[in-house]
Design an enzyme around this catalytic site. Structure first.
Site, mmCIF file in Angstrom:
data_model
loop_
_atom_site.group_PDB
_atom_site.id
_atom_site.type_symbol
_atom_site.label_atom_id
_atom_site.label_comp_id
_atom_site.label_asym_id
_atom_site.label_seq_id
_atom_site.Cartn_x
_atom_site.Cartn_y
_atom_site.Cartn_z
ATOM 1 C CG HIS A 88 -1.765 87.960 93.408
ATOM 2 N ND1 HIS A 88 -1.331 88.373 92.250
ATOM 3 C CD2 HIS A 88 -0.739 88.498 94.320
ATOM 4 C CE1 HIS A 88 -0.304 89.069 92.069
ATOM 5 N NE2 HIS A 88 0.301 89.387 93.457
ATOM 6 C CD GLU A 89 0.245 87.721 97.711
ATOM 7 O OE1 GLU A 89 1.447 87.291 97.789
ATOM 8 O OE2 GLU A 89 -0.130 88.802 97.322
ATOM 9 C CG HIS A 137 3.604 86.103 93.844
ATOM 10 N ND1 HIS A 137 4.320 86.200 92.828
ATOM 11 C CD2 HIS A 137 2.882 86.722 94.186
ATOM 12 C CE1 HIS A 137 3.990 87.441 92.592
ATOM 13 N NE2 HIS A 137 2.885 87.947 93.448
ATOM 14 C CD GLU A 174 3.461 91.400 91.638
ATOM 15 O OE1 GLU A 174 1.984 91.044 92.034
ATOM 16 O OE2 GLU A 174 4.086 90.988 92.527
#
Length: 307
Positions: A131-132, A135, A208
């Site tokens: 997930h990070e 980003h 997100e």
């Protein structure tokens, strides 16, 4: 709208807030001083926002020798995403969470809490790391880091405006023309942080979902991240993370999330909606992609890092 335009707009809006507050505090002279302050903040938030945020949380860099398994997971995910290997930091907090920062993929940092390494299994950690890195791949990290630095500056000036109003340090109307006086300063000191929070919310919420989808594809399926989000939501009510409001939008899960009216100001979408969307992402059809793996205990990862 691409992130370069979004970043420029964010800097322009935050600069406008700062100059406005400066004008209320000191007329034309205050506006000039606030403009100089905003220019300095723009410079530092672009070049040093990652260091500022990491120092807020006393994060320490974890070398490959200290955390070989953690580096192996990040390296594998970065390779799949076509990204340079980011630096890895560990935050001394029991609450599980993580964030990414940096001005571009070549200067990216992924920071995880000790609690994440201790309380999640390997597949869940992979989901959070993916997930990070999502980003990073989607180039969200610069705008997120700048938002935290500039929001902190707005909140600082808003507090100064409040004290200025309380102690009579307010410019007269003839200094800059049409001043709002003490009541205006107090209202501004209340509304400016809310406006900064709304900007953070608008930036974060829309990104997100995309980072979650990117993570599911990088990790070979949504299972790890969806289970991690469920755990993060459960632990957030029991283990408090000593987080700053201006950085809440950077974390995988909002460390300051509330319920009721406060949920309207959350920097993240509702967890149940994120999990539902994740579970609708197709699994990776490649060899072994998306297959469930049995949960693994994490003692080795944490022991090697802390030992």
């Amino acid at each position: 709208m691409n992130n370069q335009i979004r970043t420029t707009l964010l800097l322009a809006v935050m600069t406008g807030f700062i100059v406005w507050i400066g004008g209320l505090m000191g007329g034309r002279g205050g506006m000039v001083m606030a403009l100089v302050f905003a220019a300095a903040m723009n410079f530092f938030s672009y070049w040093f926002s990652d260091r500022i945020v990491l120092s807020m949380y006393k994060a320490e860099e974890a070398t490959p020798g200290q955390a070989p398994e953690l580096h192996e997971m990040v390296r594998d995910l970065a390779r799949k995403a076509g990204l340079p290997m980011p630096r890895i930091y560990v935050i001394p907090e029991e609450a599980p969470n993580a964030f990414a920062t940096g001005r571009d993929p070549d200067h990216a940092v992924v920071a995880v809490t000790e609690g994440l390494l201790r309380l999640m299994d390997r597949q869940e950690i992979m989901g959070v790391l993916a997930h990070e890195l999502g980003h990073v791949k989607n180039r969200d990290i610069l705008i997120g880091s700048i938002a935290s630095t500039m929001a902190g500056a707005v909140m600082l000036l808003a507090n100064m405006a409040r004290w200025s109003a309380l102690f009579g340090g307010v410019r007269s109307d003839d200094e800059g023309g049409g001043g709002m006086g003490g009541i205006g300063l107090i209202l501004t000191s209340i509304l400016a942080p809310i406006a900064a929070l709304l900007i953070q919310m608008a930036i974060s919420r829309s990104r997100e979902y995309l980072a979650d989808e990117t993570a599911a594809r990088l990790a070979g399926g949504p299972d790890g991240l969806s289970r991690a989000l469920e755990k993060l939501g459960a632990y957030s009510g029991r283990l408090a993370l000593n987080a700053r409001p201006e950085t809440a939008h950077m974390f995988t899960v909002n460390p300051l999330s509330g319920s009721g009216l406060m949920s309207l100001f959350s920097t993240h979408p509702p967890l149940d909606v994120r999990i539902a969307k994740l579970r609708g992402v197709p699994r990776d059809p490649g060899p072994g992609g998306g297959k469930n793996r049995p949960p693994e205990k994490n003692e080795n990862i944490w022991d090697r890092l802390s030992g």
